[in-house]
Structures are given as C-alpha cells and as structure tokens.
Design an enzyme around this catalytic site. Structure first.
Site, PDB file in Angstrom:
ATOM      1  N   ASP A   1      20.975  57.463  18.870  1.00 17.56           N
ATOM      2  CA  ASP A   1      22.273  57.003  19.378  1.00 17.56           C
ATOM      3  C   ASP A   1      23.349  58.068  19.154  1.00 17.56           C
ATOM      4  OD1 ASP A   1      22.551  54.663  20.791  1.00 17.56           O
ATOM      5  OD2 ASP A   1      22.627  53.367  19.015  1.00 17.56           O
TER       6      ASP A   1
ATOM      7  N   LYS B   1      15.313  48.550  27.075  1.00 15.64           N
ATOM      8  CA  LYS B   1      14.945  49.805  26.410  1.00 15.64           C
ATOM      9  C   LYS B   1      13.426  49.882  26.269  1.00 15.64           C
ATOM     10  CE  LYS B   1      19.434  50.283  24.382  1.00 15.64           C
ATOM     11  NZ  LYS B   1      20.392  49.748  23.418  1.00 15.64           N
TER      12      LYS B   1
ATOM     13  N   GLN C   1      20.594  48.064  17.392  1.00 17.30           N
ATOM     14  CA  GLN C   1      21.449  47.495  18.434  1.00 17.30           C
ATOM     15  C   GLN C   1      22.732  46.943  17.806  1.00 17.30           C
ATOM     16  OE1 GLN C   1      20.599  47.523  21.862  1.00 17.30           O
ATOM     17  NE2 GLN C   1      22.728  46.903  22.074  1.00 17.30           N
TER      18      GLN C   1
END
Ligand code: NAP
Length: 292
Positions: A122, A55, A99
C-alpha cells in the site's frame, strides 16, 4: 471544448496484462517464483468486503497467489500484530495489505508500522513515505500512482505545469502532490481551510480532486483545456430513479465542456488503484529476491 475522456478501465487492463506477463516470465525463468499477496480484513464492512474480493479476483487474473484473512471485528490489536508478524516472516507472502478503515480499538498507525516496509504494497509505512519524499526507490501508494499513469496518457511532459491537488490525506492527497512535484510540476495543495478554491482551480493545468464530496468542483472553476483527474468515489441516491450510483468530486457534465481531458467516475481512477496494487506486489517480489 469537449474533453477527452481518459479510459481508466482500458489503461488498468493494459497494466494488469503487463504485470501478468512479467509474473509469468518470472515464474518460468526464476525457479517457479510466484508473487503472493496477503489481504487482511477486520470486521464486516460491506464495501471493504467487496474491495477484498476484487483484490483476490485480480490476483488470480495476473497469476499471483492470494491469501485472504477475514478476522472478526472484536479482534484485538495484539492478535492482528501477531498475524502481521507471521506474514512478515512467510517467504510465500510478498505483499501485505490491511484493508482500511480498521475498527476504532485498533490503531491504524501501529498496524501500518508493523508491516515489513519491503512487503508494504500500500506504500503507507513511514519508511516508504520517507523514501518517496526523499526521491528514493520505494513502494508508492497505489491511487496516486494510478493517477500519474493516467496523466501520462494525455500529457507527454508534465514539467512546469501548474498542478492543484484538492485533499491532503496520507493515502491520496499528500503522496499525489509529491509525485507531481517529482515530475517537475508547480504544485499547490488545497484543503478545507483553503480561502478561494475556485481561484486556485482556475490556475491549474492539472487538477486532481480527492475530497469525497459529490459534484463539488464546478465547471466554471476549471481552466480551459486543463486535465482533470477525479479521485472521488461518492455513493449517492439518484433522485429520479431512487437507485444508488457513484459520483466523482467534479460536476462531470459541466467539466467536460471546459477541460481538455477528464477521468470519469466510475471507470477512471478506481480500476487503476487495484492494477497498481498488483504492480507493487510484483515490485515487492522482485525487491525481496534482489532483482530490483
Ligand atoms: P479524506 O481522508 O476524507 O480527505 C479528504 C480531504 O479533502 C481532506 O484533506 C479535506 O481537508 C479535504 N476537503 C474536504 N472538504 C473540502 C472542501 N470543501 N474544500 C477543500 N478541501 C476539502 O479522503 P481520502 O481518503 O483522501 O479520499 C478522498 C476521496 O477519494 C473519497 O471520495 C474516496 O472515496 C476517494 N478515494 C478513491 C480511491 C480510488 O481508488 N479511486 C482511493 C482512495 C480514495 P482537511 O484535511 O482540511 O479536512
């Protein structure tokens, strides 16, 4: 029939280039604004460490700022909440990603709920889930967004098509079904209690598999000409070589004989997820500056 292979690597590269071009334009025209993505990793899960590094690398590629926060596995929920509050307040941070999975002593629900919905790149915050379900503008989960882009590569119009989504997780299956519904598909969601999965598959013009079981979906289950989007990423050991490799949820070789189009694993949905994360970070930056 030999299926068309949907090249997720190429489509993801094109999307990253579009995002990079928008970001460069924004920087030039809007007083030097540069999107910033903060990624938080708690613990030392090797797969998560790879995802977080990727990322950061892609952030750099598209011209974003990236902020990595690696915290020890014994970090308390309160300490993580403090960090999220700081990032919520930081105007240089436009997107916040925690995460998953988190260590067991930290509630994922509490942590996701603490992220400012306008920075929730997200798309997992209940506000964004609710807005998406209501058909309102929202930050949408990256993996199903990527699947929709791949579907549109091979289908000009999804209206009226029968779609089956196997899997009902909050991060893939449920939002995927909602997006297909919004594109006017007739949607069925299958899960571990579904009675006759082969029959359900055989009805589907669009088949999205998100089970996490290597090669589970057989070629003869697939409707001739169907478009198959294989979300599964399963690490297995090759019996012949002893080396580890990635497999999807679909028996790829058999499916290629029947399907009209199919995504490979690797090189299908995976690269789209991170490209859509960059797109969401750009969208979040625009929303925070009142341009969306
Ligand atoms: P998950 O939370 O474990 O959910 C799996 C789903 O599959 C559940 O809804 C489960 O049903 C269903 N299922 C399991 N066995 C089944 C069976 N025999 N028949 C029908 N349904 C069955 O998994 P996830 O997080 O959604 O991820 C699914 C897969 O996608 C994994 O391989 C993951 O690595 C991959 N993934 C890939 C990406 C990417 O970027 N490409 C992103 C995210 C996930 P129940 O609800 O009844 O238990």
């Amino acid at each position: 029939m030999t299926a068309r292979i949907i090249d997720g690597l190429a489509v993801a590269k094109r999307l990253r280039q579009e995002v990079a071009a928008h970001a460069a334009d924004m920087k030039e025209r809007q007083g030097g604004i540069i999107p910033g993505l903060a990624v938080i990793l708690v613990g030392d899960n090797p797969a998560s460490q790879v995802y977080v590094r990727n990322k950061a690398r892609v952030c750099e590629e598209v011209g974003f700022r990236s902020y990595s926060h690696s915290l020890p596995s014994m970090t308390s929920e309160a300490e993580l909440l403090d960090l999220i509050n700081d990032l919520n307040e930081n105007p240089q941070v436009n997107g916040i990603l925690v995460q998953l999975p988190l260590p067991e002593h930290i509630s994922e629900r509490t942590i996701i709920g603490a992220i400012d919905p306008i920075k929730d790149v997200d798309g997992f915050h209940p506000v964004n889930v609710g807005r998406q379900t209501s058909g309102l503008m929202s930050l949408a989960p990256c993996t199903p967004s990527g699947c929709m882009i791949l579907l549109r590569e091979v289908l000009a119009d999804l209206s009226g098509l029968k779609a089956l989504v196997i899997g009902r997780s909050n991060i893939v299956g449920k939002p995927m079904a909602m997006m297909l519904l919004q594109d006017n598909c007739t949607v069925t969601i299958a899960h571990s209690h579904t009675r006759d999965l082969p029959y359900e598959c055989q009805q589907a013009d669009i088949l999205v598999t998100a089970l996490g079981r290597p090669g589970f979906v057989k070629g003869e289950w697939i409707k001739p000409g169907a478009v198959v989007i294989d979300v599964g990423i399963n690490r297995v050991t090759d019996a012949a070589t002893g080396k580890s490799k990635l497999l999807g949820d679909v028996d790829f070789a058999a499916a290629c004989e029947v399907a009209g189009a199919i995504t490979p694993v690797p090189g299908g949905v995976g690269p789209m997820t991170i490209a859509c994360l960059m797109q969401n970070t750009l969208q979040a930056t625009m929303m925070q500056n009142g341009w969306w």
